[in-house]
Design a protein around this motif. Structure first.
Motif, PDB file in Angstrom:
ATOM      1  N   GLY A  40       0.899  -0.988  -0.042  1.00 43.51           N
ATOM      2  CA  GLY A  40       0.233   0.022   0.088  1.00 43.51           C
ATOM      3  C   GLY A  40       0.640   1.153   0.015  1.00 43.51           C
ATOM      4  N   SER A  41       2.032   1.249   0.086  1.00 49.95           N
ATOM      5  CA  SER A  41       2.897   2.248   0.041  1.00 49.95           C
ATOM      6  C   SER A  41       3.129   2.809  -1.357  1.00 49.95           C
ATOM      7  CB  SER A  41       4.565   1.956   0.770  1.00 49.95           C
ATOM      8  OG  SER A  41       5.051   1.099   0.008  1.00 49.95           O
ATOM      9  N   VAL A  42       3.452   4.184  -1.339  1.00 57.58           N
ATOM     10  CA  VAL A  42       3.612   4.594  -2.764  1.00 57.58           C
ATOM     11  C   VAL A  42       5.104   5.097  -2.815  1.00 57.58           C
ATOM     12  CG1 VAL A  42       3.291   6.843  -4.226  1.00 57.58           C
ATOM     13  CG2 VAL A  42       1.289   5.429  -2.777  1.00 57.58           C
ATOM     14  N   LEU A  43       5.770   4.662  -3.810  1.00 63.40           N
ATOM     15  CA  LEU A  43       7.156   5.097  -4.230  1.00 63.40           C
ATOM     16  C   LEU A  43       7.137   6.620  -4.528  1.00 63.40           C
ATOM     17  CD1 LEU A  43      10.151   4.313  -4.264  1.00 63.40           C
ATOM     18  CD2 LEU A  43       9.893   3.444  -6.463  1.00 63.40           C
ATOM     19  N   LEU A  44       8.195   7.354  -3.769  1.00 62.65           N
ATOM     20  CA  LEU A  44       8.398   8.440  -4.224  1.00 62.65           C
ATOM     21  C   LEU A  44       9.841   8.943  -3.570  1.00 62.65           C
ATOM     22  CD1 LEU A  44       7.412  11.332  -5.335  1.00 62.65           C
ATOM     23  CD2 LEU A  44       6.786  11.942  -2.902  1.00 62.65           C
ATOM     24  N   PRO A  45      10.670   8.307  -4.626  1.00 61.80           N
ATOM     25  CA  PRO A  45      11.888   8.582  -4.109  1.00 61.80           C
ATOM     26  C   PRO A  45      12.438  10.177  -3.854  1.00 61.80           C
ATOM     27  CG  PRO A  45      11.909   7.317  -6.154  1.00 61.80           C
ATOM     28  CD  PRO A  45      10.696   7.866  -6.002  1.00 61.80           C
ATOM     29  N   LEU A  46      13.144  10.278  -2.853  1.00 64.02           N
ATOM     30  CA  LEU A  46      13.297  11.832  -2.366  1.00 64.02           C
ATOM     31  C   LEU A  46      14.237  12.307  -3.437  1.00 64.02           C
ATOM     32  CD1 LEU A  46      13.558  13.714  -0.265  1.00 64.02           C
ATOM     33  CD2 LEU A  46      15.736  12.880   0.641  1.00 64.02           C
ATOM     34  N   ASP A  47      14.837  11.830  -4.172  1.00 61.04           N
ATOM     35  CA  ASP A  47      15.794  12.804  -5.153  1.00 61.04           C
ATOM     36  C   ASP A  47      14.991  13.277  -6.383  1.00 61.04           C
ATOM     37  OD1 ASP A  47      15.515  10.115  -6.709  1.00 61.04           O
ATOM     38  OD2 ASP A  47      17.727  10.099  -6.912  1.00 61.04           O
ATOM     39  N   SER A  48      13.382  12.733  -6.445  1.00 60.16           N
ATOM     40  CA  SER A  48      12.638  13.021  -7.490  1.00 60.16           C
ATOM     41  C   SER A  48      11.671  14.190  -7.035  1.00 60.16           C
ATOM     42  CB  SER A  48      11.819  11.987  -7.765  1.00 60.16           C
ATOM     43  OG  SER A  48      10.842  11.417  -7.049  1.00 60.16           O
ATOM     44  N   VAL A  49      11.782  14.352  -5.903  1.00 58.51           N
ATOM     45  CA  VAL A  49      10.827  15.525  -5.340  1.00 58.51           C
ATOM     46  C   VAL A  49      11.241  16.745  -5.531  1.00 58.51           C
ATOM     47  CG1 VAL A  49       9.877  16.433  -2.970  1.00 58.51           C
ATOM     48  CG2 VAL A  49      10.222  13.826  -3.482  1.00 58.51           C
ATOM     49  N   ASP A  50      10.264  17.530  -6.417  1.00 59.90           N
ATOM     50  CA  ASP A  50      10.503  18.728  -6.882  1.00 59.90           C
ATOM     51  C   ASP A  50       9.253  19.628  -6.619  1.00 59.90           C
ATOM     52  OD1 ASP A  50       8.991  17.928  -9.020  1.00 59.90           O
ATOM     53  OD2 ASP A  50      10.675  18.006 -10.382  1.00 59.90           O
ATOM     54  N   GLU A  51       9.335  20.659  -6.992  1.00 59.07           N
ATOM     55  CA  GLU A  51       7.853  21.543  -6.962  1.00 59.07           C
ATOM     56  C   GLU A  51       6.754  20.937  -7.722  1.00 59.07           C
ATOM     57  OE1 GLU A  51       8.103  25.873  -7.715  1.00 59.07           O
ATOM     58  OE2 GLU A  51      10.268  25.747  -6.989  1.00 59.07           O
ATOM     59  N   GLU A  52       6.920  20.410  -8.980  1.00 57.38           N
ATOM     60  CA  GLU A  52       5.870  19.655  -9.555  1.00 57.38           C
ATOM     61  C   GLU A  52       5.483  18.438  -8.943  1.00 57.38           C
ATOM     62  OE1 GLU A  52       5.264  17.435 -13.769  1.00 57.38           O
ATOM     63  OE2 GLU A  52       6.756  18.839 -13.666  1.00 57.38           O
ATOM     64  N   ALA A  53       6.137  17.659  -8.335  1.00 59.45           N
ATOM     65  CA  ALA A  53       6.121  16.407  -7.400  1.00 59.45           C
ATOM     66  C   ALA A  53       5.202  16.912  -6.108  1.00 59.45           C
ATOM     67  CB  ALA A  53       7.224  15.629  -7.249  1.00 59.45           C
ATOM     68  N   ILE A  54       5.417  17.721  -5.573  1.00 58.37           N
ATOM     69  CA  ILE A  54       4.848  18.315  -4.524  1.00 58.37           C
ATOM     70  C   ILE A  54       3.422  18.845  -4.648  1.00 58.37           C
ATOM     71  CG2 ILE A  54       4.681  20.274  -2.703  1.00 58.37           C
ATOM     72  CD1 ILE A  54       7.973  19.891  -2.488  1.00 58.37           C
ATOM     73  N   GLU A  55       3.443  19.500  -6.041  1.00 60.55           N
ATOM     74  CA  GLU A  55       2.185  19.998  -6.391  1.00 60.55           C
ATOM     75  C   GLU A  55       1.089  18.862  -6.656  1.00 60.55           C
ATOM     76  OE1 GLU A  55      -1.005  22.534  -7.153  1.00 60.55           O
ATOM     77  OE2 GLU A  55       0.950  23.131  -6.200  1.00 60.55           O
ATOM     78  N   LYS A  56       1.527  18.045  -7.406  1.00 60.69           N
ATOM     79  CA  LYS A  56       0.643  16.688  -7.740  1.00 60.69           C
ATOM     80  C   LYS A  56       0.320  16.064  -6.375  1.00 60.69           C
ATOM     81  CE  LYS A  56       2.719  15.544 -12.297  1.00 60.69           C
ATOM     82  NZ  LYS A  56       3.404  14.780 -13.213  1.00 60.69           N
ATOM     83  N   LEU A  57       1.402  15.864  -5.578  1.00 67.16           N
ATOM     84  CA  LEU A  57       0.846  15.353  -4.080  1.00 67.16           C
ATOM     85  C   LEU A  57      -0.199  16.016  -3.567  1.00 67.16           C
ATOM     86  CD1 LEU A  57       1.501  13.229  -2.291  1.00 67.16           C
ATOM     87  CD2 LEU A  57       3.401  14.422  -1.308  1.00 67.16           C
ATOM     88  N   SER A  58      -0.093  17.263  -3.554  1.00 66.23           N
ATOM     89  CA  SER A  58      -1.116  18.266  -2.951  1.00 66.23           C
ATOM     90  C   SER A  58      -2.504  17.990  -3.571  1.00 66.23           C
ATOM     91  CB  SER A  58      -0.492  19.451  -3.042  1.00 66.23           C
ATOM     92  OG  SER A  58      -1.773  20.453  -2.313  1.00 66.23           O
ATOM     93  N   GLN A  59      -2.468  17.735  -4.685  1.00 63.89           N
ATOM     94  CA  GLN A  59      -3.619  17.801  -5.483  1.00 63.89           C
ATOM     95  C   GLN A  59      -4.309  16.205  -5.313  1.00 63.89           C
ATOM     96  OE1 GLN A  59      -2.967  18.966  -9.528  1.00 63.89           O
ATOM     97  NE2 GLN A  59      -2.568  20.887  -8.970  1.00 63.89           N
ATOM     98  N   SER A  60      -3.545  15.226  -5.169  1.00 63.34           N
ATOM     99  CA  SER A  60      -4.070  13.989  -4.957  1.00 63.34           C
ATOM    100  C   SER A  60      -4.431  13.750  -3.756  1.00 63.34           C
ATOM    101  CB  SER A  60      -2.828  12.897  -5.270  1.00 63.34           C
ATOM    102  OG  SER A  60      -1.775  12.939  -4.199  1.00 63.34           O
ATOM    103  N   LEU A  61      -4.349  14.439  -2.450  1.00 66.59           N
ATOM    104  CA  LEU A  61      -4.805  14.068  -1.028  1.00 66.59           C
ATOM    105  C   LEU A  61      -6.287  14.420  -0.858  1.00 66.59           C
ATOM    106  CD1 LEU A  61      -1.455  15.448   0.739  1.00 66.59           C
ATOM    107  CD2 LEU A  61      -2.309  12.838   0.285  1.00 66.59           C
ATOM    108  N   ASN A  62      -6.912  13.780  -0.238  1.00 69.11           N
ATOM    109  CA  ASN A  62      -8.310  14.140   0.151  1.00 69.11           C
ATOM    110  C   ASN A  62      -8.444  14.211   1.439  1.00 69.11           C
ATOM    111  OD1 ASN A  62      -9.327  13.885  -2.493  1.00 69.11           O
ATOM    112  ND2 ASN A  62      -9.183  11.577  -2.155  1.00 69.11           N
ATOM    113  N   GLY A  63      -7.608  15.112   2.281  1.00 71.98           N
ATOM    114  CA  GLY A  63      -7.340  15.306   3.622  1.00 71.98           C
ATOM    115  C   GLY A  63      -6.792  14.406   4.451  1.00 71.98           C
TER     116      GLY A  63
END
Length: 95
Positions: A40-63
């Protein structure tokens, strides 16, 4: 007041994953993830985390809260700090 990084216990994580109250982000490398990972975990390698990845993550959360995990806790703490700096409110690291 700036939100602070919280630690999440494995038992709490298990219960929260069952109710889908939390998104578990694995910040290890793809090779580490392929060897073993939490179901159930989601792979998000730390070295791939940029502003775009953070924005996508923000949009995918439902609280849902985010809980980050890695082998030692260093990378998950770095991700948590990035997310808190980007105004995420519910961020934990796996203890």
């Amino acid at each position: 007041m700036t939100p602070s990084m919280q630690a999440m216990d494995v038992r709490v994580l298990k219960r929260r994953l069952e109710t889908r109250d939390v998104v578990l982000l694995d910040v290890r490398t793809p090779a580490e993830y392929r060897k073993v990972h939490v179901k159930g975990s989601v792979l998000l390698p730390l070295d791939s985390v940029d502003e775009e990845a953070i924005e996508k993550l923000s949009q995918s959360l439902n609280g849902q809260e985010i809980c980050a995990l890695c082998l030692s806790g260093r990378r998950s703490a770095l991700l948590a700090r990035k997310l808190l700096d980007a105004n995420f409110k519910k961020v934990s690291i796996l203890q």
